[in-house]
Enzyme design. Structure first.
Site, PDB file in Angstrom:
ATOM      1  N   GLY A  64       3.056   5.650  -3.200  1.00 35.07           N
ATOM      2  CA  GLY A  64       4.152   6.396  -3.792  1.00 35.07           C
ATOM      3  C   GLY A  64       4.034   6.484  -5.307  1.00 35.07           C
ATOM      4  O   GLY A  64       4.288   7.541  -5.905  1.00 35.07           O
ATOM      5  N   ILE A  71       0.844  -1.201   0.000  1.00 32.82           N
ATOM      6  CA  ILE A  71       0.000   0.000   0.000  1.00 32.82           C
ATOM      7  C   ILE A  71       0.873   1.242   0.000  1.00 32.82           C
ATOM      8  O   ILE A  71       0.616   2.213  -0.721  1.00 32.82           O
ATOM      9  CB  ILE A  71      -0.966   0.002   1.200  1.00 32.82           C
ATOM     10  CG1 ILE A  71      -1.819  -1.273   1.210  1.00 32.82           C
ATOM     11  CG2 ILE A  71      -1.856   1.237   1.151  1.00 32.82           C
ATOM     12  CD1 ILE A  71      -2.663  -1.476  -0.022  1.00 32.82           C
ATOM     13  N   ASP A  72       1.938   1.234   0.795  1.00 37.79           N
ATOM     14  CA  ASP A  72       2.884   2.351   0.777  1.00 37.79           C
ATOM     15  C   ASP A  72       3.511   2.518  -0.608  1.00 37.79           C
ATOM     16  O   ASP A  72       3.622   3.638  -1.127  1.00 37.79           O
ATOM     17  CB  ASP A  72       3.991   2.125   1.801  1.00 37.79           C
ATOM     18  CG  ASP A  72       3.595   2.537   3.205  1.00 37.79           C
ATOM     19  OD1 ASP A  72       2.610   3.278   3.359  1.00 37.79           O
ATOM     20  OD2 ASP A  72       4.269   2.109   4.159  1.00 37.79           O
ATOM     21  N   VAL A  73       3.943   1.409  -1.187  1.00 32.86           N
ATOM     22  CA  VAL A  73       4.606   1.477  -2.498  1.00 32.86           C
ATOM     23  C   VAL A  73       3.637   1.982  -3.565  1.00 32.86           C
ATOM     24  O   VAL A  73       3.972   2.873  -4.362  1.00 32.86           O
ATOM     25  CB  VAL A  73       5.183   0.103  -2.877  1.00 32.86           C
ATOM     26  CG1 VAL A  73       5.657   0.100  -4.333  1.00 32.86           C
ATOM     27  CG2 VAL A  73       6.348  -0.258  -1.956  1.00 32.86           C
TER      28      VAL A  73
END
Length: 424
Positions: free
Chosen positions: A197, A192-194
């Site tokens: 980004g 989810i972070d990736v």
């Protein structure tokens, strides 16, 4: 010039795609730094602002730690290196009025600001969008939070694992409850972070185009509200589409694809292999290769829809068959039949794969501070005219403070004063 012909000017002599774009990076951990690393890879000048002494949290998220030239562990966690190459690091205490003034000066000259503080967290420092827009109407300001700038959860802190759970991703990842090892699982990477980004960098590039494209005419920047939960819902992709079409929530099915068959892992004589058969032609070629051409004419298996509906019958036939050969034997048999088949590698095996090595995926960049080199994963963006340039390894904490502030016009006496005040 055709689409496949080489550019007439050598790529190395051209400016990078985002050359001249200045990014003030106030983000930490992964989602924001992943976005700004993408911008840096494309040529933007990204200045990463870190807390004096402590720096980005991920500098301490170890083990594993980087090793020095003698092979000993340092105090620098490898996590930080995943998303901070091609950047310059400065240390500024934004809680100090002089630090706030420095950052406002930088924002006044920047094209982009990226931050992932809690909602409203930068207003007290005069570093929120409205304050900086008044100084720089061309500024593109991207805020990354767990749940966005509005809604009942806006004030909550948001983390990748929490959002993987909340958006339903964990409910469709892992084996079914009744199977061995069953239960919800997180993905092995903070996806989810990736993905946040990735979405953030796309939004920033779109906003730059909108600002600078003569067709829009305004020349003004804009505000970008990125939320991990929004991204988590978006990347459910076909699983979300299936739910919206049927009102039936999908469940966990291990490595089986809910809409394709056979599209999963199988035990072999000496390990495991992955078959990814996506159409009827591939299935027919598979059947012919394994000596069972009749399976492709069987009404239960002749079409993909039939194979999905009769998956259990198909697996009764295929499971013992797949155990009659070793993993590499299956790959060798099927690779020239246009039947997608491959190994289930460890990360070490993946980096040693001939195709990965041929593509130059592993990059070693010279590091500051006596660390020798730092390994990094090549960008997958392969632009023929304005390729990614690997300018520098992830920076040491505050490595470029003097350089960046000198570029802003500060002299040695002013720098010494700021150091004495513990602003930098």
């Amino acid at each position: 010039m055709t689409a496949s012909s080489p550019a007439s000017t050598p790529a190395a002599s051209r400016p990078a795609a985002l050359a001249g774009i200045k990014v003030l990076d106030l983000s930490r951990v992964l989602a924001g730094p992943w976005a700004t690393q993408l911008l840096a890879d494309l040529g933007a000048d990204v200045v990463k602002v870190e807390r004096p002494v402590a720096g980005d949290d991920t500098r301490h998220w170890g083990p594993p730690f980087l090793k020095d030239a003698a092979g000993n562990d340092t105090r620098e966690a490898s996590y930080f290196t995943a998303c901070n190459r091609n950047k310059r690091s400065i240390t500024v205490d934004m809680a100090h009025p002089e630090g706030q003034a420095l950052l406002r000066r930088m924002a006044a000259e920047a094209d982009v600001v990226v931050e992932n503080f809690k909602v409203g967290g930068l207003q007290q420092y005069g570093l929120d969008y409205d304050s900086l827009k008044a100084l720089n109407p061309r500024l593109i300001y991207c805020s990354i939070t767990g749940f966005g700038q509005d809604g009942p959860y806006a004030e909550r802190a948001g983390y990748d694992l929490m959002v993987q759970a909340m958006c339903g991703l964990m409910s469709i990842t892992g084996h079914a409850d009744h199977e061995p090892g069953g239960g919800p699982l997180k993905v092995g990477v903070a996806v989810i972070d990736v993905f946040t980004g990735l979405y953030a960098s796309n939004a920033i590039i779109a906003a730059l185009h909108a600002r600078d494209n003569a067709g829009h005419g305004s020349g003004e920047g804009q505000y970008i509200d990125m939320a991990l939960l929004d991204v988590g819902m978006a990347v459910l992709a076909n699983q979300a589409a299936g739910y919206l079409a049927t009102d039936k929530a999908p469940g966990r099915a291990g490595n089986i694809h809910p809409s394709l068959a056979p599209y999963q892992d199988f035990k072999t004589r000496d390990g495991n292999v992955l078959l990814a058969i996506g159409n009827d032609g591939q299935f027919a070629r598979f059947c012919a290769a394994v000596g069972h051409p009749g399976w492709a004419q069987d009404a239960r298996f002749a079409t993909n829809t039939a194979r999905v509906q009769n998956r259990s019958d198909l697996l009764i036939l295929m499971t013992p068959l797949m155990q009659t050969r070793g993993t590499q034997d299956w790959i060798t048999l099927l690779e020239d039949k246009a039947v997608p088949c491959g190994p289930i590698n460890t990360v070490a095996q993946a980096f040693d794969d001939p195709q990965v090595r041929a593509r130059g995926i592993r990059k070693e960049l010279p590091a500051a501070g006596g660390l020798g080199t730092v390994g990094t994963v090549a960008s997958p963006m392969r632009l023929s005219g304005t390729p990614v340039v690997y300018r520098s390894a992830p920076p040491s904490l505050g490595q470029h403070t003097t350089e960046v502030l000198t570029e802003m016009g500060l002299d040695a006496a002013q720098l010494a004063q700021l150091q004495a005040q513990q602003v930098i």
